[in-house]
Scaffold this active site. Structure first.
Site, short mmCIF file in Angstrom:
data_model
loop_
_atom_site.label_atom_id
_atom_site.label_comp_id
_atom_site.label_asym_id
_atom_site.label_seq_id
_atom_site.Cartn_x
_atom_site.Cartn_y
_atom_site.Cartn_z
N LYS A 241 0.88 -1.22 -0.04
CA LYS A 241 0.04 -0.07 0.03
C LYS A 241 0.84 1.32 0.12
O LYS A 241 0.65 2.16 -0.57
CB LYS A 241 -0.90 0.21 1.10
CG LYS A 241 -1.83 -1.22 1.30
CD LYS A 241 -3.10 -1.12 2.35
CE LYS A 241 -2.58 -0.96 3.82
NZ LYS A 241 -1.92 -2.39 4.21
N ARG B 125 -10.04 0.29 8.97
CA ARG B 125 -9.51 -1.01 9.35
C ARG B 125 -10.52 -1.87 9.85
O ARG B 125 -10.03 -3.10 10.16
CB ARG B 125 -8.50 -0.93 10.06
CG ARG B 125 -6.99 -1.22 9.52
CD ARG B 125 -5.70 -1.05 10.69
NE ARG B 125 -4.68 -1.41 10.43
CZ ARG B 125 -3.54 -0.91 10.01
NH1 ARG B 125 -3.72 0.11 9.43
NH2 ARG B 125 -2.59 -1.47 9.82
N ARG C 43 11.95 -4.84 5.43
CA ARG C 43 11.55 -3.54 4.93
C ARG C 43 12.31 -2.50 5.87
O ARG C 43 12.55 -2.68 7.08
CB ARG C 43 9.94 -3.28 5.46
CG ARG C 43 9.46 -1.76 5.34
CD ARG C 43 8.00 -1.84 5.09
NE ARG C 43 7.24 -2.04 6.38
CZ ARG C 43 6.05 -1.79 6.56
NH1 ARG C 43 5.22 -1.52 5.36
NH2 ARG C 43 5.48 -1.90 7.46
N ARG D 220 10.91 -0.74 11.41
CA ARG D 220 9.87 -0.54 12.43
C ARG D 220 9.95 -1.78 13.41
O ARG D 220 10.02 -2.80 13.10
CB ARG D 220 8.48 -0.67 11.64
CG ARG D 220 8.26 0.67 10.90
CD ARG D 220 7.15 0.60 10.09
NE ARG D 220 5.92 -0.06 10.68
CZ ARG D 220 4.98 -0.09 9.95
NH1 ARG D 220 4.54 0.64 8.96
NH2 ARG D 220 3.81 -0.81 10.36
N ARG E 252 -0.59 -9.14 13.29
CA ARG E 252 -1.17 -8.20 12.57
C ARG E 252 -1.80 -8.95 11.46
O ARG E 252 -2.75 -8.44 11.13
CB ARG E 252 -0.10 -7.24 11.85
CG ARG E 252 0.32 -6.28 12.93
CD ARG E 252 1.74 -5.73 12.36
NE ARG E 252 1.89 -4.98 11.20
CZ ARG E 252 2.85 -4.89 10.50
NH1 ARG E 252 4.17 -5.38 11.11
NH2 ARG E 252 3.11 -4.08 9.67
P1 ADP Z 1 0.85 -1.97 8.52
O1 ADP Z 1 2.11 -2.03 7.89
O2 ADP Z 1 0.20 -2.98 9.35
O3 ADP Z 1 -0.28 -1.61 7.21
P2 ADP Z 1 0.41 1.01 9.50
O4 ADP Z 1 1.38 1.71 9.43
O5 ADP Z 1 -0.82 1.12 8.48
O6 ADP Z 1 0.90 -0.56 9.16
O7 ADP Z 1 -0.16 0.77 10.89
C1 ADP Z 1 0.84 0.39 11.94
C2 ADP Z 1 -0.10 0.31 13.35
O8 ADP Z 1 -1.04 1.62 13.46
C3 ADP Z 1 -1.16 -0.74 13.16
O9 ADP Z 1 -0.53 -2.18 13.20
C4 ADP Z 1 -2.11 -0.56 14.40
O10 ADP Z 1 -1.62 -0.72 15.47
C5 ADP Z 1 -2.16 1.21 14.12
N1 ADP Z 1 -3.39 1.37 13.09
C6 ADP Z 1 -3.04 2.49 12.08
N2 ADP Z 1 -4.12 2.55 11.61
C7 ADP Z 1 -5.17 2.00 12.43
C8 ADP Z 1 -6.58 2.13 12.28
N3 ADP Z 1 -7.33 2.59 11.11
N4 ADP Z 1 -7.23 1.72 13.32
C9 ADP Z 1 -6.59 1.15 14.24
N5 ADP Z 1 -5.22 1.02 14.43
C10 ADP Z 1 -4.60 1.36 13.34
#
Ligand code: ADP
Length: 224
Positions: free
Chosen positions: A13, A87, A126, A159, A170
């Site tokens: 994404k 999400r 990553r 990360r 996740r």
């Molecule tokens: P990923 O690589 O899992 O897509 P993101 O950078 O989008 O990672 O998000 C990292 C973390 O931030 C998620 O694992 C979650 O803990 C939190 N997070 C991000 N967006 C949301 C959301 N819309 N609802 C709940 N938690 C979120």
């Protein structure tokens, strides 16, 4: 144009968002980046989010929807893509309700599918620039100089939640909470599917082709 990017962690994404930002000139809003920024600045939201994020769990619908609405209100343009939000089904409904209220509904949801093998490979290698957020991969897209961003010379880091244990949590949460959103947008005729296993150069072409197809099929017959 307003769109949301859906897909498991590591589906690509972030990479697709960077391509679209360049080709369509639309804003990229990542809730993960917003939360990491709150953590960096030690805010109360950051405090609440840190432990959940480090363990691979989601923050509450209430917290994230409040945060995203505040961000959308202050945006300089109504053309954007949301990455990492919604999400959960509740978030998807809250977003629709808000956007319908302001008469700026979503145009589409782009769903990137990817195999588990590819996801684990991508996430475990990553690296992210601490300064500009540019994405790298240890073996497929290494920086020119180890640990240093090609674009801004910022420091690259891995990360904390990109470790095998947290990736599994996740993925589990994704299957349980986020996957149902795909059907939600499909039932509204807004879903565009993209192959997340494709290499990044092919992604943009794939998506632009699908945008055009969906535009054509949504046009009233007498205007074709
Ligand atoms: P990923 O690589 O899992 O897509 P993101 O950078 O989008 O990672 O998000 C990292 C973390 O931030 C998620 O694992 C979650 O803990 C939190 N997070 C991000 N967006 C949301 C959301 N819309 N609802 C709940 N938690 C979120």
């Amino acid at each position: 144009m307003r769109l949301v990017l859906l897909g498991p962690p590591g589906a690509g994404k972030g990479t697709l968002a960077a391509l679209l930002k360049k080709s369509l000139g639309i804003l990229h809003i990542s809730t993960g980046d917003m939360l990491r920024d709150e953590i960096k600045h030690n805010t109360p939201v950051g405090h609440e989010a840190k432990k959940l994020i480090d363990n691979g769990n989601l923050v509450s619908d209430e917290l994230i929807t409040t945060l995203i609405k505040a961000r959308l209100k202050e945006l300089p343009s109504n053309n954007y893509m949301l990455d990492g939000y919604p999400r959960t089904l509740v978030q998807a409904e809250q977003l629709d309700e808000y956007l319908n209220d302001i008469h700026k509904p979503l145009d589409c949801a782009v769903y990137m599918e990817a195999s588990l093998k590819k996801i684990i490979f991508r996430l475990s290698g990553r690296m992210v620039c601490r300064n500009c957020g540019m994405l790298y991969h240890r073996s497929t897209r290494p920086p020119l100089k180890t640990g240093v961003c090609n674009k801004c010379s910022g420091e690259l880091y891995q990360r904390e939640d990109d470790n095998e244990e947290t990736i599994k949590t996740r993925m589990h949460i994704y299957q349980e909470s986020t996957k149902p959103i795909v059907h939600y947008y499909e039932s509204k005729g807004k879903l565009i599917r993209i192959d997340g296993d494709a290499e990044s150069e092919d992604l943009e072409a794939q998506l632009l082709k699908k945008f055009n197809e969906s535009k054509a099929s949504n046009q009233p017959k007498d205007s074709r």
